[in-house]
Design an enzyme around this catalytic site. Structure first.
Site, PDB file in Angstrom:
ATOM      1  N   LYS A 157      -1.786   9.525 -11.837  1.00 35.97           N
ATOM      2  CA  LYS A 157      -1.150   8.628 -10.882  1.00 35.97           C
ATOM      3  C   LYS A 157      -1.602   7.206 -11.157  1.00 35.97           C
ATOM      4  CE  LYS A 157      -1.328   7.170  -6.046  1.00 35.97           C
ATOM      5  NZ  LYS A 157      -1.905   7.382  -4.708  1.00 35.97           N
TER       6      LYS A 157
ATOM      7  N   GLU B 203      -4.343   0.816   6.810  1.00 35.18           N
ATOM      8  CA  GLU B 203      -5.301   1.735   6.173  1.00 35.18           C
ATOM      9  C   GLU B 203      -6.741   1.282   6.372  1.00 35.18           C
ATOM     10  OE1 GLU B 203      -5.963   4.193   2.018  1.00 35.18           O
ATOM     11  OE2 GLU B 203      -4.217   2.911   2.298  1.00 35.18           O
TER      12      GLU B 203
ATOM     13  N   GLY C  41       1.840   8.130   0.420  1.00 35.28           N
ATOM     14  CA  GLY C  41       3.091   8.810   0.712  1.00 35.28           C
ATOM     15  C   GLY C  41       3.843   8.030   1.775  1.00 35.28           C
TER      16      GLY C  41
ATOM     17  N   GLU D 297       0.728  12.715  -4.250  1.00 39.58           N
ATOM     18  CA  GLU D 297       0.149  11.378  -4.200  1.00 39.58           C
ATOM     19  C   GLU D 297      -0.947  11.311  -3.142  1.00 39.58           C
ATOM     20  OE1 GLU D 297       1.506   6.805  -3.092  1.00 39.58           O
ATOM     21  OE2 GLU D 297       3.055   8.302  -3.541  1.00 39.58           O
TER      22      GLU D 297
ATOM     23  N   ALA E  10      -5.448   5.543  -3.694  1.00 34.80           N
ATOM     24  CA  ALA E  10      -4.295   5.047  -2.941  1.00 34.80           C
ATOM     25  C   ALA E  10      -3.858   3.665  -3.411  1.00 34.80           C
ATOM     26  CB  ALA E  10      -4.613   5.012  -1.448  1.00 34.80           C
TER      27      ALA E  10
ATOM     28  N   GLY F 113       2.951  -2.540  -3.289  1.00 36.78           N
ATOM     29  CA  GLY F 113       2.898  -1.600  -4.402  1.00 36.78           C
ATOM     30  C   GLY F 113       3.365  -0.221  -4.002  1.00 36.78           C
TER      31      GLY F 113
ATOM     32  N   GLU G 270      10.783   1.217  -2.171  1.00 33.53           N
ATOM     33  CA  GLU G 270       9.574   1.383  -1.360  1.00 33.53           C
ATOM     34  C   GLU G 270       8.796   0.075  -1.246  1.00 33.53           C
ATOM     35  OE1 GLU G 270       5.343   3.778  -1.615  1.00 33.53           O
ATOM     36  OE2 GLU G 270       7.184   4.906  -2.011  1.00 33.53           O
TER      37      GLU G 270
ATOM     38  N   LYS H  78       7.716  -2.188   2.106  1.00 24.96           N
ATOM     39  CA  LYS H  78       6.341  -2.614   2.365  1.00 24.96           C
ATOM     40  C   LYS H  78       6.220  -4.135   2.442  1.00 24.96           C
ATOM     41  CE  LYS H  78       4.167   1.527   0.470  1.00 24.96           C
ATOM     42  NZ  LYS H  78       3.387   2.109  -0.652  1.00 24.96           N
TER      43      LYS H  78
END
Length: 396
Positions: free
Chosen positions: A158, A203, A220, A247, A309, A368, A383, A387
């Site tokens: 990843k 987060e 995710g 992920e 992450a 990202g 995505e 964000k």
């Protein structure tokens, strides 16, 4: 509300659900660069705390001597990592307000019940468009394609690839307007402002409070639905997505491996839950345990950064690929941002949904997406657009 008390161009803030701290002025500023930036910051902060005389009758998280901090993502970054001790801190937690004054000459810190400085009105309204920066959409799609190819060839599992948007502030722009919109629109996130880095992150990288360590892992993502039924379907789709679950698994394992040496009781749930934000659903897992080695929050961010992450798996392979495929310096994007107290306790988030405002008024926002073998370049581009929404709307 703490935000009207802030400096309009140099705000210092850490707030969530209306609780947190606002800083005014700089009693002390420490800067760090390179691969030893975390260990250097740990040692410097220990020396500052040991030299200070602290009067803190409240003895609550955030009272007494504290510093706000923001760290560069990469050891090669041109942007320094910083720890700032404000001259004045106004705080609010669990219905209690406090004020901390810092005097550098005598190394004195005093917390008491506040007579806060007067709030000032926000400056004129302004609207700014954020436009593609170094990583144009086609550049980003091509980077995702190459990353997927590398993953399918077994080079790594990843990698998180980001892109940037840029804009420019008017000369008289009041950043408190942007911060206010972020705090109001994303109350469940950590809204922060440290040395020009502003944002609202969902987060929690790590929280240390009287011997307990906790973290919230997010990896995710899917957009919210247009109505209640569609929104429910989106949440179910995310919770059952093999790509997003993979992920997320990498991200949780990264945090557990980093914190494991510091806690013998570390635990997390086997299945992630779906976390609802105004614009997105995330897969989330909470991690918690008792510290067994006396580590401070600064020690732990050094152990944790960068998590899967925000970097990938394996970490070093992902970092090398990021350096090659991203056409910009991430600066403090995806690095730790938060605060630390004299006892080492503190709260730190991952600097996501954020932008860096430099001394000349240039804004650079970042977003990202986690790339795995099943990733589709167009989907990952979309995505990142989702964000970017908090910063695009706050400035626009």
């Amino acid at each position: 509300m703490l935000i009207p008390l802030l400096d309009a161009r140099h705000p210092l803030l850490w707030i969530r659900k209306g609780q947190g701290m606002a800083g005014i002025g700089e009693a002390l500023r420490l800067e760090f660069t390179g691969p030893n930036r975390f260990s250097d910051a740990c040692e410097a902060w220990r020396q500052v705390a040991a030299a200070a005389t602290v009067v803190d009758p409240l003895n609550s998280p955030g009272t007494g001597l504290i510093a706000f901090g923001a760290f560069a993502f990469s050891a090669q970054s041109r942007l320094s990592s910083v720890i700032i001790v404000p001259s004045l801190v106004i705080g609010k937690r669990d219905g209690v307000f406090w004020l901390t004054r810092v005097t550098v000459q005598g190394a004195e810190v005093q917390t008491d019940h506040p007579v806060p400085p007067a709030a000032t009105g926000f400056g004129p309204e302004y609207r700014i468009s954020l436009l593609p920066g170094a990583a144009k959409p086609d550049t980003y799609r091509a980077a995702v394609e190459e990353a997927v190819s590398r993953i399918n060839h077994g080079d790594l599992e990843k990698v998180v690839l980001a892109r940037d948007l840029v804009g420019r502030l008017p000369d008289d722009a009041d950043l408190r307007r942007v911060i206010f919109d972020l705090a109001l629109g994303y109350p469940d996130c950590w809204t922060f402002a440290v040395d020009g880095l502003i944002g609202s992150s969902p987060e929690t990288l790590v929280r240390v409070d009287h011997g307990t360590v906790s973290a919230r892992v997010l990896a995710g993502t899917i957009s919210r639905g247009r109505d209640a039924e569609a929104d429910h379907d989106q949440a179910v789709a995310l919770a059952t997505s093999a790509k997003d679950l993979d992920e997320h698994r990498f991200a949780v394992a990264s945090v557990m491996n980093a914190l494991g040496p510091h806690s013998r009781t570390l635990a997390t749930s086997e299945i992630p839950f779906t976390l609802k934000l105004p614009n997105l659903w995330h897969l989330a897992s909470d991690v918690e345990g008792a510290l067994s080695d006396g580590s401070t929050s600064l020690d732990l961010i050094a152990s944790l950064h960068p998590t899967a992450a925000v970097a990938g798996t394996p970490t070093q392979d992902a970092l090398q690929l990021i350096e090659r495929l991203e056409p910009f310096d991430r600066g403090r994007y995806a690095g730790p941002v938060g605060w630390v107290g004299a006892d080492g306790d503190g709260e730190w988030a991952v600097a996501l949904r954020c932008a860096q405002v430099d001394a000349g008024g240039t804004i650079t926002a970042y977003a990202g997406a986690g790339i795995v073998s099943e990733s589709d370049p167009e989907h990952e581009l979309i995505e990142t657009k989702m964000k970017f929404r908090p910063m695009v709307e706050a400035f626009g």
